[in-house]
Design a protein around this motif. Structure first.
Motif, PDB file in Angstrom:
ATOM      1  N   GLY A 140      71.384 110.953   3.366  1.00 38.42           N
ATOM      2  CA  GLY A 140      71.079 109.840   4.241  1.00 38.42           C
ATOM      3  C   GLY A 140      71.543 110.113   5.655  1.00 38.42           C
ATOM      4  N   THR A 141      71.516 109.076   6.460  1.00 39.95           N
ATOM      5  CA  THR A 141      71.982 109.154   7.833  1.00 39.95           C
ATOM      6  C   THR A 141      72.981 108.038   8.089  1.00 39.95           C
ATOM      7  N   VAL A 142      73.794 108.229   9.109  1.00 40.15           N
ATOM      8  CA  VAL A 142      74.671 107.176   9.602  1.00 40.15           C
ATOM      9  C   VAL A 142      74.287 106.924  11.060  1.00 40.15           C
ATOM     10  N   THR A 143      73.914 105.676  11.357  1.00 42.19           N
ATOM     11  CA  THR A 143      73.547 105.293  12.716  1.00 42.19           C
ATOM     12  C   THR A 143      74.277 104.018  13.098  1.00 42.19           C
ATOM     13  N   GLY A 187      73.807 112.800  12.674  1.00 42.27           N
ATOM     14  CA  GLY A 187      74.180 111.694  11.796  1.00 42.27           C
ATOM     15  C   GLY A 187      73.789 111.884  10.349  1.00 42.27           C
ATOM     16  N   ASN A 188      73.387 113.085   9.968  1.00 37.62           N
ATOM     17  CA  ASN A 188      72.953 113.333   8.592  1.00 37.62           C
ATOM     18  C   ASN A 188      74.130 113.682   7.680  1.00 37.62           C
ATOM     19  N   PHE A 288      70.537 106.958   0.949  1.00 39.71           N
ATOM     20  CA  PHE A 288      71.274 105.801   1.432  1.00 39.71           C
ATOM     21  C   PHE A 288      71.517 105.974   2.928  1.00 39.71           C
ATOM     22  N   ASP A 289      70.712 105.263   3.723  1.00 33.81           N
ATOM     23  CA  ASP A 289      70.873 105.287   5.175  1.00 33.81           C
ATOM     24  C   ASP A 289      71.830 104.179   5.569  1.00 33.81           C
TER      25      ASP A 289
END
Length: 295
Positions: A140-143, A187-188, A288-289
């Motif tokens: 996922g990514t975290v933003t 952010g990955n 899961f972003d």
């Protein structure tokens, strides 16, 4: 209320006089916040006692129950937290202290099995460290709430093995199915874990007896824990849950939120993995972003 016992005006006056007297006892409390907490607690406690017309025998049983909860609480088990969890108090506290903010990912209960000082894994690493279970690829990514990638966010992850036990529940000192990792410049993040399975909360004590007496299950829905932190962002404690799990509507600690239910898609044996890992048999994958609210 039909059939309810009628309380005389004189009796109501006596009961309210006691409430008022207890409230006045906090008049000299120097902390305004403590005074607010104690006065509200007294009002609600006395309202409960008066509403259900609690008997002295029932009050005694309640005291005995809380005493038993205290006796079972020690450095390896927190029965009071378990009680808080099963009454929804833990989840309500989480909701109050993690107010909705735009599209930020929802928080849920912390749980009793987090451990400091976990090993670090890099992108695509395996957090299982020998824990039993079907391999599962998580990515996922975290933003932030504006959609900007959060580089270098710390992600703590932990889960139970396929038998429903966390590593700390074994007596051999193992570290398994837990680790931390960091997002890359975009952010990955990605890692291998095990596909979550349901398990019961400890139910061999007074909280378990309470659940049995009230016709409730001690089972938790299948889940994977996350704690995500980054500068200028609110730390997020959450889980993701497995879509299709029969326990989603009856999770013992009320931790399930619709936004946290994710597809864990099983892959046929022989399906190539995202990072070239060779796996014999089936494996699963999920995405899961994560969106972090500002601090």
């Amino acid at each position: 209320m039909t059939g309810a016992k009628q309380i005389s005006t004189e009796q109501e006056t006596r009961e309210q006089a006691l409430v008022d007297r207890v409230l006045r006892s906090f008049a000299n409390c120097e902390s305004a916040r403590l005074k607010q907490l104690m006065e509200s607690l007294v009002r609600h406690l006395h309202q409960f006692l008066r509403d259900v017309r609690l008997t002295e025998e029932e009050w005694k049983k309640g005291i005995e129950f809380l005493t038993e909860v205290g006796h079972l609480t020690h450095d390896k088990r927190q029965e009071f937290i378990l009680l808080s969890d099963t009454l929804g108090a833990s989840m309500q506290t989480v909701s109050i202290n993690n107010e909705a903010y735009g599209n930020a990912t929802e928080a849920t209960v912390f749980g009793p099995f987090f451990v400091e000082g976990t090993p670090e894994v890099h992108a695509g690493g395996d957090i299982s460290f020998g824990a039993t279970g079907q391999p599962c690829w998580v990515e996922g990514t975290v933003t932030d709430t504006d959609g900007k990638p959060v580089a270098g966010a710390r992600i703590e992850v932990w889960e139970a093995d396929e038998d429903g036990f966390y590593d700390v529940q074994y007596d051999d000192g193992r570290t398994a199915a837990r680790a931390h990792l960091f997002t890359d410049g975009e952010g990955n993040y990605s890692f291998w874990g095990v596909t979550p399975t349901p398990y019961p909360i400890p139910h061999d004590g007074p909280v378990g007896k309470m659940l049995e007496a009230t016709g409730r299950s001690p089972m938790r829905a299948s889940h994977l824990h996350f704690m995500v932190s980054a500068p200028a962002c609110r730390t997020l404690v959450t889980h993701i849950f497995v879509r299709g799990d029969d326990l989603l509507e009856s999770d013992a600690v009320f931790g399930v939120k619709d936004s946290l239910v994710k597809d864990f898609v099983e892959q046929p044996a022989g399906t190539p993995t995202p990072n070239g890992r060779v796996i014999e048999g089936r494996w699963a994958r999920t995405r899961f972003d994560i969106v972090l609210a500002p601090e």
